[in-house]
Write a protein that holds these residues in place. Structure first.
Motif, short mmCIF file in Angstrom:
data_model
loop_
_atom_site.label_atom_id
_atom_site.label_comp_id
_atom_site.label_asym_id
_atom_site.label_seq_id
_atom_site.Cartn_x
_atom_site.Cartn_y
_atom_site.Cartn_z
N LYS A 23 42.19 34.27 33.18
CA LYS A 23 40.91 34.63 33.79
C LYS A 23 39.97 35.30 32.79
CE LYS A 23 42.91 35.19 38.33
NZ LYS A 23 44.29 35.55 38.49
N ASP B 99 38.71 47.07 41.27
CA ASP B 99 39.69 46.00 41.16
C ASP B 99 40.31 45.92 39.78
OD1 ASP B 99 39.02 45.16 43.78
OD2 ASP B 99 37.49 43.77 43.03
N ALA C 99 36.84 35.56 34.94
CA ALA C 99 36.60 34.55 35.96
C ALA C 99 37.10 35.11 37.28
CB ALA C 99 37.32 33.26 35.61
N GLY C 100 36.21 35.22 38.24
CA GLY C 100 36.56 35.76 39.55
C GLY C 100 35.52 36.78 39.99
N ASP C 101 35.54 37.08 41.28
CA ASP C 101 34.59 38.01 41.89
C ASP C 101 35.29 39.36 42.06
OD1 ASP C 101 32.64 39.31 43.33
OD2 ASP C 101 32.45 37.76 44.87
N TYR C 102 35.01 40.28 41.15
CA TYR C 102 35.70 41.57 41.12
C TYR C 102 34.71 42.73 41.19
CZ TYR C 102 39.49 38.73 39.18
OH TYR C 102 40.45 37.77 38.97
N THR D 68 32.50 37.62 36.47
CA THR D 68 32.09 39.02 36.58
C THR D 68 32.07 39.62 35.19
OG1 THR D 68 33.14 39.17 38.77
CG2 THR D 68 32.52 41.23 37.69
N ARG E 27 27.23 32.90 38.98
CA ARG E 27 27.87 31.81 39.71
C ARG E 27 27.65 30.50 38.96
NH1 ARG E 27 29.85 33.92 44.05
NH2 ARG E 27 28.86 35.68 45.06
N LYS F 233 27.17 39.49 38.05
CA LYS F 233 28.04 38.42 38.54
C LYS F 233 27.24 37.13 38.46
CE LYS F 233 30.85 41.31 41.52
NZ LYS F 233 31.51 41.46 42.81
N ALA G 55 32.54 28.78 41.03
CA ALA G 55 33.16 29.85 40.23
C ALA G 55 32.23 31.05 40.07
CB ALA G 55 33.53 29.31 38.85
#
Length: 158
Positions: free
Chosen positions: A72, A97, A90-93, A32, A25, A23, A29
């Protein structure tokens, strides 16, 4: 020089599955990176480039057109070792998920018929290196893993 994280995973214990590789950062943003491991490294034959190329074209097309994950999707492409693919969102998964998304994508690949999107001289640098039949076979094999996934298929081994 320090080893990158993916070179610290015990590939002798790694099973086919869906893993969070990292992940990153960027300001607020999070990106993942998922390891979509389709074959057991160093224990099963690697995939050939033609079927990997077909899976790449179909997977990228599917993801970028997905109603929930299209905007995403950062990247979908093959691993150099030819045992799987990287999917960046794009995103924290976590793996759980995105498991339904990966199953949906490989259902699409398994069932796809017709001309492979982007497999034309104007659109691709190696458009002839495609194998839809083997892409179907590998997608079906991987779906069997995904549909029966346990923690061993979703969390990297120690």
């Amino acid at each position: 020089m320090e080893k990158i994280t993916s070179f610290t995973i015990n590939h002798l214990k790694l099973l086919p599955g869906v893993y969070v590789s990292r992940k990153d950062r960027y300001g607020d943003a999070v990106i993942t990176t998922f390891d979509l491991r389709m074959t057991a490294p160093n224990r099963e034959p690697v995939m050939n480039t033609a079927e990997m190329h077909t899976i790449e074209h179909l997977g990228a097309t599917f993801l970028r057109n997905h109603k929930d994950f299209g905007d995403k999707t950062v990247y979908f492409g093959p691993m150099g070792c030819r045992t799987g693919f990287y999917m960046l969102l794009a995103g924290d998964y976590d793996s759980k998920d995105v498991l339904p998304l990966v199953i949906e994508m490989f259902d699409f690949i398994r069932d796809f018929e017709g001309d492979v999107p982007g497999a034309a001289p104007r659109n691709c640098g190696n458009y002839l290196d495609q194998n839809l039949g083997m892409a179907h076979y590998l997608a079906k094999k991987y779906l069997n893993v995904l549909q029966n996934a346990t923690e061993e298929n979703l969390v990297y081994p120690d």
